[in-house]
Design a protein around this motif. Structure first.
Motif, PDB file in Angstrom:
ATOM      1  N   GLY A   5       5.579 -14.537   6.440  1.00 45.27           N
ATOM      2  CA  GLY A   5       4.884 -13.439   7.088  1.00 45.27           C
ATOM      3  C   GLY A   5       3.373 -13.555   7.037  1.00 45.27           C
ATOM      4  N   ASN A   9       6.322  -9.485  11.029  1.00 44.59           N
ATOM      5  CA  ASN A   9       6.861 -10.142   9.841  1.00 44.59           C
ATOM      6  C   ASN A   9       8.390 -10.139   9.823  1.00 44.59           C
ATOM      7  N   ALA A  10       9.003  -9.126  10.414  1.00 44.85           N
ATOM      8  CA  ALA A  10      10.464  -9.121  10.523  1.00 44.85           C
ATOM      9  C   ALA A  10      10.933 -10.258  11.420  1.00 44.85           C
ATOM     10  N   THR A  13       3.279  -3.977  15.342  1.00 46.67           N
ATOM     11  CA  THR A  13       2.938  -3.661  13.957  1.00 46.67           C
ATOM     12  C   THR A  13       3.125  -4.893  13.077  1.00 46.67           C
ATOM     13  N   LEU A  14       2.462  -4.887  11.945  1.00 51.33           N
ATOM     14  CA  LEU A  14       2.612  -5.980  10.993  1.00 51.33           C
ATOM     15  C   LEU A  14       4.066  -6.108  10.554  1.00 51.33           C
ATOM     16  N   GLU A  15       4.732  -4.990  10.361  1.00 46.25           N
ATOM     17  CA  GLU A  15       6.130  -5.018   9.918  1.00 46.25           C
ATOM     18  C   GLU A  15       7.015  -5.659  10.978  1.00 46.25           C
ATOM     19  N   GLU A  16       6.755  -5.365  12.254  1.00 49.39           N
ATOM     20  CA  GLU A  16       7.555  -5.932  13.339  1.00 49.39           C
ATOM     21  C   GLU A  16       7.365  -7.448  13.423  1.00 49.39           C
TER      22      GLU A  16
END
Length: 400
Positions: free
Chosen positions: A301, A361-362, A356-359
């Motif tokens: 990530g 990195n997922a 988003t960062l979460e999206e």
């Protein structure tokens, strides 16, 4: 038009490239000089060329001359003269272009990497992606007027896209195009599948070369996948400027290579990662190891700060790309061909802003390009310390 070098008849590699040049040797009742004079009289700037999957014809001029300029383009693609006496010169030029690859190691490497990474489709009568647009010596030798005229029948309305940027109402633009291209043949819209050879390894000796050139190819994301924009942002973090991972790890921290980059490559409707570096022979193995290590790091990530920089760079690139009218016309045709719809600048920026960062990195957590990377090197010496392949070297569809 959706016919490129990959559509060359097998055994006639170079057909699309030679044919594109031949089309401009007279059209609409004009000879080659008369056609060029007609473009010059309008002050029109021509552009275009042959890619793996499409042949592009472009023209830029004043809106007042749009009808006349578009009519000239229609003459070229629909009513070419194809004078036989011009063909030997065009074949000689294609041979010179092909021989010129030897003087440009990066271009030669790109051609060889394409040949290893994307083998021909078994049972397909088309040559596929394993040769440059200039063709092959054997393919150019086999080309003749009759075969090229037969190949021209594949060019037509089917799958072709007209991108128009002008001060003109949409209905008027539609009516103009319909009148101008009325009667043009149907043609053929038959994409060439891109089968990727995962884990391929090849070294190409280049006697007399002072550098070793490195190419990495790996599976990526289809343009019509929901992961396309997260992948694009990840590539921006990997190779999007002076603070990108490859630039810092390869050049800034270790001084291994002056040039290193990674970019998306789309073939057969699928996306692939393509990376390049040029290094000294002694430091090339370390350069390759660092590049592979950076690909291996991607599933871990991005950090918040590099996400912010990559996000800003991706959004800024969309704005800059829309500033040029010629670039916008290119984007119209590209979007319809790759994404099936035109993406507005405002809409695309809104999609990027929503990432988003979460999206991202997922997505990266399940993206492992290093495991399936195909590596091609070109440089002095008969051998190169290539790392072992992590996957069998079988050709597979990227979606498999």
């Amino acid at each position: 038009m959706p016919v490129g070098s990959a559509h060359d008849p097998r055994g006639q590699e170079g057909a699309a490239g030679v044919l594109e040049e031949w089309l401009y040797k007279g059209a609409g009742g004009r000879d080659a000089r008369g056609l060029q004079d007609a473009f010059d009289d309008l002050g029109v700037r021509r552009s275009g060329g042959v890619g793996p999957e499409a042949t592009r014809f472009g023209a830029s001029g004043l809106t007042a001359d749009l009808g006349a300029a578009l009519a000239l383009v229609a003459d070229v693609v629909a009513r070419p003269a194809l004078p036989t006496h011009e063909l030997p010169v065009l074949l000689d030029l294609a041979r010179q272009d092909l021989e010129g690859l030897e003087d440009s190691p990066p271009d030669l490497l790109a051609a060889e990497a394409r040949a290893l990474g994307f083998p021909r489709v078994p049972g397909d009568d088309r040559a596929g992606y394993a040769h440059p647009a200039s063709g092959t010596p054997e393919g150019l030798e086999a080309l003749g007027a009759a075969g090229l005229r037969a190949h021209l029948e594949r060019y037509g309305q089917a799958g072709s896209v007209l991108g128009l940027v002008a001060d003109l109402e949409p209905q008027a633009a539609h009516d103009l195009a319909a009148r101008t291209f009325a009667g043009w043949r149907v043609g053929e819209d038959r994409p060439v599948p891109a089968l990727f050879r995962r884990g391929g390894r090849l070294h190409l000796p280049h006697p007399g070369g002072e550098q070793t050139h490195l190419s990495l190819s790996a599976p990526g994301v289809s343009p019509r996948s929901a992961d396309w924009l997260p992948w694009q942002l990840a590539l921006s973090a990997l190779s999007g400027g002076g603070s990108s991972r490859l630039f810092v790890a390869v050049r800034e921290e270790r001084g291994l290579a002056y040039a290193v980059s990674a970019s998306p490559l789309v073939l057969g409707g699928e996306g692939f990662l393509s990376a390049y570096a040029g290094s000294t022979p002694g430091r090339a193995p370390e350069t390759l190891a660092v590049m592979l290590a950076e690909l291996e790091r991607l599933p871990g990530g991005l950090g918040a700060e590099e996400f912010r920089r990559a996000h800003t760079g991706l959004s800024t690139g969309v704005v800059f790309g829309a500033q040029s009218l010629r670039g916008r016309a290119h984007a119209l045709t590209r979007d319809l061909a790759l994404f099936g719809q035109v993406r507005s600048v405002r809409g695309l920026r809104a999609q990027i802003d929503a990432l988003t960062l979460e999206e991202v990195n997922a997505f990266l957590a399940r993206y492992r390009p290093a495991l399936e990377a195909t590596v091609v090197t070109l440089g002095p010496g008969d051998t190169f310390a290539l790392p072992p392949a992590a996957q069998p070297q079988a050709a597979q569809g990227v979606g498999a």
